[in-house]
Structures are given as structure tokens and as C-alpha cells.
Scaffold this active site. Sequence first.
Site, PDB file in Angstrom:
ATOM      1  CG  ASP A   1      -2.196   1.088   1.556  1.00 32.04           C
ATOM      2  OD1 ASP A   1      -1.815   2.279   0.352  1.00 32.04           O
ATOM      3  OD2 ASP A   1      -2.974   0.663   2.034  1.00 32.04           O
TER       4      ASP A   1
ATOM      5  CB  CYS B   1      -6.948   3.559  -2.980  1.00 35.11           C
ATOM      6  SG  CYS B   1      -7.227   1.941  -4.238  1.00 35.11           S
TER       7      CYS B   1
END
Length: 298
Positions: free
Chosen positions: A13, A235
Site C-alpha cells: 500500500d 489507493c
Amino acid sequence: MDQVHITEVVLRDGLQDEQLTVPTHEKLRLARGLVDAGVRSLEVGSFVSKRRVPRMADTDEVVAALAGTPATIHALVFTERGAELAVAAGARSVRLVVSASDGHSTANAGVPTEEALARLASCVLVLSAAGVAVEASVATAFVCPFDGDTPVSRVVSVVRRLQSMGIGLVHLADTIGAATPGRLRRTVSAVRSACGVELGLHLHNTYGAAAANVWEALGLGIRRFDAALGGIGGCPFAPGASGNIATDDLVHLLHREGIATGIDVAKLAALRDEVAIAVGHRLGSALAAVPAVPAALA
């Protein structure tokens, strides 16, 4: 003393939305440094389209190279093809991902939530047959950048489906960092009442509420959290998403409250500087802005 389990997600991430591509050898060096610092759970990549998420193109190499590491090495999977690639790379632990909201599911996985869940059922069959441990993460479990607040009933329904696949550990993700302690409490309580799974949290700090959400979660008995060193991450398919809760900040907070993590804060600080060099910019954790943490507060 209480104990919290932290999964370090900086290599997945944290790096997936960065401008610079971190070389594989540097990822491996950071991974081994994190293990040396006491991290026992690492999320190191995702088996997804190399075109859509080019920063994760070397996930198979990273997973294979870290085999035998004294830590659990996780990678994300969305599709049956991804599951097959994970097995081929020698992955021993995989986290399946599904969005609770159709808007984010369509942007992230290319299909609405219901179809994404059907895909995951196929993934479970492939992974289980290969003896790979499987857990899951529910994205946009609190707020979606496209659909707004995610109904609690929607999250309960998704977690029930995951439980029916035999998944016993589910992480609820605050994908865009817009959850509040009250919303978190309502969602966690409802899922707990309806489902017999262990819950973890994946928190972002877009609006500065991640620490408050951790504190609320601790009061609810949650002891599993994802975090990214230096607070980087986001994201690519969720407009407005910002960095994860910072591992260094989280560990410091927990230790100050007498909650054990098994992680060495001083070693994290040295690694944080390496991450900043690798990505080419300053990091967003609170501790990154402190010249030196006084010994009395370490």
C-alpha cells in the site's frame, strides 16, 4: 501486558501509488530491515495487472525471495489468475480483497461487489488446494469516494459471504481515511454481532482521525492493525485517499500506553529515513517531523 499485532504494508500500500518505482533489491532490503526491527507480518505486494499497478510488477520476485523469512509474508489477490500466480510464486499467505461499495469495486476490481465476491470464491478454492493461508480485507468498509457512506448492513453482508467461504480473519479498511470513531464502533459492533470472524483494521489518516480510530478499536477489543512506515500510501483507484496510519506513530502510541508490539521504534526510525530516500520525498508521520524522540518518551 496487552499485545497488538501489526502488519506492515509499506511495501504494498505504501509504494503502489508512488511516483518512483522502488527496485526489487531495495524492497527486499527494507523487508529484511523491518523483520530485524521486530515486524512479524509484512504485506509485500499484490498479484494484479502490471499495467494498472506497475509498482507491484515484481511481487512474484519479492514473495519468492522472502521465503523462509521469520515473518508472515502476505500478498493481495483479487482474481483466480492472481491466486494462481501467488501459488506459483510460493506464497504461503494471501489476503483477498473486495470492496463493500459497488463504486469502488468497479473502479478497483472492474466489477461490482457481487461479481467480485464470486471471483473470490474461486480464489479460495485455488489457494486452499495449494495449502495457502487465506484472510480477507473489505475495502471502503466505512466510506466510499464514489458512493458515500457505506451502509453497515452492506458490510455485514460482505463479511458473511467471506465467512461462508471459510475465511476466519477479515480486515475492515478505511480506504479513504474518512471513518470516525462512532462510525467505526457501529460497523465493528454490527459485524461482530452477525459474524463469527476475527476482525482487524486497515486505517488511513486522510482527515487525521486514524489515531482516534485506533483508540476506539482497542476499546472494542481489536488487536490487529495494518500500518505503513512513515505514513505513506494510498489507493490509485480511490480519489482522495491519503497515507496509511504510520507504523512509527502507531508503535510509539501503543508503547506509551503500555501495549506491546514487539517492534523496535529506534530501528523503525532508521528504516523510515531509507524509505524517504527510496520514494524521493519527506514522509508524513508525526515522528518523521521530530528531530529526536526524547529517551524518556521512546
